[in-house]
Design a protein around this motif. Sequence first.
Motif, short mmCIF file in Angstrom:
data_model
loop_
_atom_site.label_atom_id
_atom_site.label_comp_id
_atom_site.label_asym_id
_atom_site.label_seq_id
_atom_site.Cartn_x
_atom_site.Cartn_y
_atom_site.Cartn_z
N ASP A 105 51.24 42.86 23.73
CA ASP A 105 51.05 43.17 24.61
C ASP A 105 49.92 43.14 25.36
O ASP A 105 48.79 43.62 26.20
N ARG A 106 48.53 42.58 24.07
CA ARG A 106 47.14 42.62 24.82
C ARG A 106 47.11 40.58 25.28
O ARG A 106 46.19 40.46 25.63
N GLY A 151 39.51 38.32 39.66
CA GLY A 151 38.13 37.96 40.09
C GLY A 151 37.48 36.34 39.46
O GLY A 151 36.68 35.78 39.21
N ASN A 152 38.55 36.34 37.82
CA ASN A 152 38.57 34.88 36.87
C ASN A 152 38.31 34.00 38.17
O ASN A 152 39.17 33.48 38.91
N ASP A 204 40.25 46.06 30.02
CA ASP A 204 40.35 47.14 30.41
C ASP A 204 38.50 46.83 31.34
O ASP A 204 37.74 47.74 31.90
N LYS A 205 37.86 45.51 30.16
CA LYS A 205 36.70 45.24 30.98
C LYS A 205 36.47 43.82 31.82
O LYS A 205 35.64 43.16 31.26
N VAL A 206 37.72 43.84 32.57
CA VAL A 206 37.99 42.27 33.16
C VAL A 206 36.48 43.05 34.32
O VAL A 206 35.72 41.25 35.27
N GLU A 207 35.47 43.61 34.66
CA GLU A 207 35.31 43.75 35.67
C GLU A 207 33.67 43.34 34.81
O GLU A 207 32.54 43.88 35.64
N VAL A 262 42.02 39.87 31.76
CA VAL A 262 42.51 40.16 32.58
C VAL A 262 42.73 41.81 32.28
O VAL A 262 43.32 42.09 31.67
N SER A 263 43.47 41.87 34.16
CA SER A 263 43.39 43.54 33.80
C SER A 263 45.65 43.58 33.43
O SER A 263 45.33 45.28 33.58
N ASP A 264 46.05 42.91 34.11
CA ASP A 264 47.58 43.13 34.22
C ASP A 264 48.36 42.19 33.24
O ASP A 264 48.66 41.58 34.54
N LEU A 265 48.44 42.23 32.72
CA LEU A 265 48.86 40.08 31.47
C LEU A 265 50.21 39.99 32.63
O LEU A 265 50.20 39.00 32.74
N ASN A 266 51.39 40.94 32.48
CA ASN A 266 52.18 40.68 32.62
C ASN A 266 52.26 39.89 34.57
O ASN A 266 53.21 38.78 34.75
#
Length: 157
Positions: free
Chosen positions: A35-36, A124-125, A55-58, A12-16
């Motif tokens: 926070d990871r 996009g998962n 930053d690898k969600v793409e 995910v790109s934004d955990l919260n």
Amino acid sequence: MIKGLYEAHLPVSDLNSSIEFYKGLGLEFDHKVEDRLAFLWIEKGKSWLGLWNTDKVETEYHPSIRHVAFEVSLEDLKDSVAWLENKGYTPRRAFGFEPTEPFVMPNPNGNFGHAKIHFNDPDGNSLEFICKVGNPKNLTDRMYLSEWEKLSGLTVN
């Protein structure tokens, strides 16, 4: 030996924001690791989902990665399109079926099928709600759930 699936993980790109999205699906937040990484219960004490901030969600989607299917009851699946839309989530086209209602893919062995609806998380998962349905007439074609119920003689609402 194996009794079930204990955990699955998604990038995910934004955990919260992702924690809030999955809580909106009904998962119960358990804890964060710095926070990871965050863990949410799918079925408390039995199975959970790990969300990795990255930053690898793409990474290009493929069914073998970035996909989780959540088991639901048939009744909940029948209401899933409206339920998702009421929460602001968008069901998506899958396997040639428009997301107007769940569809069924028969098991190749012929004794059951999988009824399902697909949607994506904010990154996009690929997610789906799924349940097994009976196949007393050994149907072999994919079709919308309402048609499956009529042709198989199962309960029709």
